[in-house]
Write a protein that holds these residues in place. Structure first.
Motif, mmCIF file in Angstrom:
data_model
loop_
_atom_site.group_PDB
_atom_site.id
_atom_site.type_symbol
_atom_site.label_atom_id
_atom_site.label_comp_id
_atom_site.label_asym_id
_atom_site.label_seq_id
_atom_site.Cartn_x
_atom_site.Cartn_y
_atom_site.Cartn_z
ATOM 1 N N PHE A 46 0.772 -1.063 0.245
ATOM 2 C CA PHE A 46 -0.228 0.067 -0.269
ATOM 3 C C PHE A 46 0.993 1.038 -0.077
ATOM 4 O O PHE A 46 0.142 2.267 -0.477
ATOM 5 N N SER A 47 2.217 0.885 0.876
ATOM 6 C CA SER A 47 2.472 2.276 0.602
ATOM 7 C C SER A 47 2.987 2.783 -0.786
ATOM 8 O O SER A 47 3.708 4.132 -0.933
ATOM 9 N N LYS A 48 3.690 1.643 -1.797
ATOM 10 C CA LYS A 48 4.228 1.920 -2.987
ATOM 11 C C LYS A 48 2.789 2.538 -3.992
ATOM 12 O O LYS A 48 3.013 3.287 -4.377
ATOM 13 N N PHE A 49 2.232 1.870 -3.171
ATOM 14 C CA PHE A 49 0.612 2.160 -4.457
ATOM 15 C C PHE A 49 0.342 3.386 -3.876
ATOM 16 O O PHE A 49 0.010 4.729 -4.789
ATOM 17 N N LYS A 50 0.327 3.601 -2.651
ATOM 18 C CA LYS A 50 0.120 5.590 -2.641
ATOM 19 C C LYS A 50 0.836 6.352 -2.942
ATOM 20 O O LYS A 50 0.873 7.452 -3.083
ATOM 21 N N LYS A 51 2.444 6.282 -2.780
ATOM 22 C CA LYS A 51 3.275 7.432 -3.742
ATOM 23 C C LYS A 51 3.007 6.773 -4.878
ATOM 24 O O LYS A 51 3.350 7.956 -5.466
ATOM 25 N N ASP A 52 3.176 5.894 -5.537
ATOM 26 C CA ASP A 52 2.164 5.946 -7.358
ATOM 27 C C ASP A 52 1.465 6.942 -7.774
ATOM 28 O O ASP A 52 0.914 7.714 -8.501
ATOM 29 N N ALA A 53 0.558 7.012 -6.686
ATOM 30 C CA ALA A 53 -1.169 7.842 -6.680
ATOM 31 C C ALA A 53 -0.258 9.575 -5.860
ATOM 32 O O ALA A 53 -0.654 10.697 -6.327
#
Length: 449
Positions: free
Chosen positions: A415-422
């Motif tokens: 989720f941390s990577k997902f949040k950064k992608d967003a």
């Protein structure tokens, strides 16, 4: 244990087994003694304790000779018990080195029994004022390394993996910049203050490079400052945690009589703990634009998208913590007075042993299941299917992280990577869903209601 071995032989023979023609029972039992010396606890210990209890009644007004004998009896009983614990510890190390896990478990149990017999010093009668000659207190000669290893073995069986790792980290850091062969009683507040000064200078992300293994403190600091001039140091909370773990080891040494309970040995309390360059981030709830950005961002594989949607939905409409969600079992969703609820409670195994506990007393609670979760996520149907197929957890596809004893670790990283992608800022994490739920209920007073 001898009786058990004899019983095993009789069971073997009654079951049709045959012993060698020249079988020597005496030598066989002697070999068992050599293999399991710690299992043979002398009745002397119980007798000594009983004698001490009787003598306690006659301490008041007793002669010096009687008081001296009483103290010697107590010291002898305690020395015998500590010797038993040390012997168990040595056997435990040997069992671990040999990879004998069964024996390791037996020894841990025996060690727990031996430690439980350590006398409560608060119940010991105080030295009578009529004594003319005080017996000098015994000074510990146990090195820090030995007492720390013994305490770690005890904690291994009684705390979570995460807490145990905190102990290991504190001891490793202390040992990195201290002579661990020093006798425990030789450490002073100057030594604890020096260690705290080391903690204040340590970079937050130290130890990530193999180069640092042989570096001095100054070299580690210089290395991180070169890579990042404004490098972040350990936080105040992390420093306090390390200090508290060290204080526990000193308290343990006092509790088992390896260190005198004197003010001069209280070296870990009342320190001023301040970080040099602590990085603090005020976690906050998601904004509507940030939620929209998440919805428009592609979730990359590894964790099933339906699992992701259901976990995020539960977080948004209940405010539950990530690990609480990831550990949900089919039995944790049931009706209470006609209302379908999530039941957040302690998890136990088949023998009743606690295997997971919510974060705090407030962690145990009932949360009504929102209509959106009931009707639009498929979570209830998933829970029923898991119950039919006898799955332990609803989100059974999430991997278990043994190092932290968590099922939510992999999801949190993803989720941390997902949040950064967003494109979302550092102030937002998965925990922001919990803040969002709290905000929507009007439970915040920072203008974000």
């Amino acid at each position: 244990m001898i009786y058990g071995q004899v019983e095993n032989l009789f069971c073997f023979l009654s079951g049709g087994g045959a012993l060698p023609e020249k079988f020597d029972l005496k030598n066989y039992l002697l070999e068992m003694v050599k293999l399991h010396p710690s299992d043979f606890k002398e009745d002397w210990l119980a007798g000594a304790s009983a004698g001490i209890d009787v003598k306690k009644k006659y301490l008041s007004g007793a002669s010096d000779r009687f008081l001296q004998q009483f103290v010697q009896d107590v010291d002898g009983r305690n020395a015998h018990l500590l010797n038993e614990i040390q012997r168990l510890g040595a056997e435990l190390e040997a069992a671990k080195a040999a990879g004998n896990h069964e024996r390791e478990g037996q020894l841990l149990a025996l060690l727990g029994q031996a430690i439980s017999k350590i006398p409560d010093m608060s119940q010991q009668a105080p030295a009578a004022p009529v004594m003319h000659h005080q017996i000098p207190s015994r000074i510990s000669s146990v090195p820090f390394r030995d007492i720390a290893n013994r305490y770690l073995e005890i904690k291994r069986a009684s705390v979570s993996i995460e807490t145990y790792n905190h102990f290991v980290a504190a001891c490793s850091l202390f040992g990195r910049f201290t002579d661990t062969t020093r006798e425990l009683h030789t450490f002073t507040r100057k030594d604890s203050s020096a260690f705290i000064n080391v903690l204040r200078q340590m970079p937050k992300y130290w130890g990530k490079s193999p180069k640092e293994e042989t570096m001095t403190l100054g070299e580690i600091v210089a290395y991180h400052r070169t890579r990042n001039p404004g490098y972040v140091t350990l936080s105040t909370d992390t420093m306090s945690r390390h200090i508290n773990k060290m204080a526990e080891i000193w308290s343990y040494a006092i509790s088992i009589g390896e260190l005198d309970d004197k003010k001069e040995y209280d070296i870990w309390s009342k320190h001023m703990v301040t970080a040099i360059n602590e990085q603090t981030v005020d976690r906050r709830p998601f904004k509507e634009t940030e939620l929209a950005a998440l919805m428009e961002t592609l979730w990359k594989p590894r964790i099933n998208i339906n699992t992701v949607r259901q976990i995020i939905s539960v977080a948004t409409y209940t405010g539950m913590r990530l690990e609480e969600i990831c550990r949900l079992r089919p039995c944790d969703i049931h009706e209470v007075e006609g209302v379908l609820c999530f039941d957040i409670r302690i998890h136990r195994d088949a023998d009743g042993k606690e295997i997971w506990n919510p974060k705090s007393e407030a962690g145990e609670r009932l949360i009504p299941v929102h209509s959106y979760i009931k009707n639009s996520t498929g979570l209830i149907e998933r829970a029923k299917n898991c119950e039919k197929s006898k799955r332990d957890r609803i989100f059974f596809d999430l991997p278990y992280a043994a190092s932290t004893n968590k099922y939510g670790a992999a999801f949190s990283q993803r989720f941390s990577k997902f949040k950064k992608d967003a494109g979302l800022p550092r102030e937002t994490t998965f925990h922001s869903f919990r803040h969002l739920f709290r905000t929507m209920l009007g439970h915040r007073s920072d203008g974000l209601n």
